[in-house]
Design an enzyme around this catalytic site. Sequence first.
Site, short mmCIF file in Angstrom:
data_model
loop_
_atom_site.label_atom_id
_atom_site.label_comp_id
_atom_site.label_asym_id
_atom_site.label_seq_id
_atom_site.Cartn_x
_atom_site.Cartn_y
_atom_site.Cartn_z
N HIS A 1 7.10 -4.39 11.83
CA HIS A 1 6.31 -3.16 11.88
C HIS A 1 5.79 -3.01 13.31
CE1 HIS A 1 3.19 -0.22 10.75
NE2 HIS A 1 3.78 -0.11 9.57
N HIS B 1 0.86 -1.19 0.00
CA HIS B 1 0.00 0.00 0.00
C HIS B 1 0.89 1.23 0.00
CE1 HIS B 1 0.98 -0.42 4.25
NE2 HIS B 1 0.33 0.66 4.60
N ASP C 1 5.56 5.14 4.94
CA ASP C 1 6.57 4.30 5.60
C ASP C 1 6.85 3.01 4.84
OD1 ASP C 1 3.86 3.86 6.61
OD2 ASP C 1 4.71 2.42 8.02
N HIS C 2 6.02 2.71 3.81
CA HIS C 2 6.23 1.50 3.01
C HIS C 2 6.78 1.80 1.63
CE1 HIS C 2 3.94 -1.25 5.74
NE2 HIS C 2 3.62 -0.06 6.21
ZN ZN Z 1 2.98 0.99 8.01
ZN ZN Z 2 -0.11 1.52 6.55
#
Ligand code: ZN
Ligand code: ZN
Length: 292
Positions: free
Chosen positions: A246, A62, A66-67
């Site tokens: 995470h 997604h 942060d990804h």
């Molecule tokens: Zn995240």
């Molecule tokens: Zn997320």
Amino acid sequence: MATEVILTGTGIPHPTPGRAGAGTMVRSGDVVLQFDAGRGTVLRMAEAGVRPHDLAALFLTHVHSDHVVDVADVAMTRWLEDQLALCGPLPIVTATGTTEPFLATLFDSFSEDIALRIAHVQERGPEIAISTFAPSANPQPVWSSVDGTVSVSMVAVHHEPVDAVAYRVDTPDAAVVISGDTRVCDEVAEISSGAAVRVHEACRTTAMAPMIAGTFFEKVFDYHADTVALGQMAQAAGVPHLVLTHLIPSPTTPAEVEAFADDVRTGGYSGRVSVGSDLSRVVIDDQFDAEA
Ligand SMILES: [Zn+2]
Ligand SMILES: [Zn+2]
């Protein structure tokens, strides 16, 4: 043959020393796959002995920053390395929807740099080869390696209001599931059927409930995976090895790390649990013993 699962980042948006942004690598023979590219991904990949030009594909779960904040770094480093190892555009596999505008403008803020490098030494600009799929509540195949030994499927998960997917990698050794960001949900349980390892995001919602009540964090925690509920689901799904990543909140002491494992035990999980740290590695081969 062996399949390796390497965490390239176990952190969250708030920076914690030693924890890069979200990312998991799966390696089976010459096939190297990266899932998400949070802060510091290229550095962690290099520390794991993998360079961007080694990747068969980058998969996105997604578009929370942060990804994906280092997707451009993966692609542009591959481009700069092209003179050393011809490898072509970076294949990116992702769902239709919000990832498309993100990728369409990926290089825009680097246009001056790209133009100057082309004028100087590069033959062309950086390139990505995007392969999209429609997210689905039922697991669907989305990718397979050229030699057919490794395949990837996906399922839509529950990170509302953000569209997100989980992935499953099937190799000659075993299957590995990568949850991405999601609440604990049946879809991840379903796609984990028969998998040896599940890499799952983890949030200490139950333990922190009194502290976050009525705050902004209550909303944030609501779309992440409560560690106690995760333990319950992993036990029901029969996953032999659960790898937590995470980590919310980022643990900084051994006791804080242990608390994540205690939570999934409270949920009833009796399999093997690993609380991830950057470059944590699980090797699945004929010696693999989930109970070890
Ligand atoms: Zn995240
Ligand atoms: Zn997320």
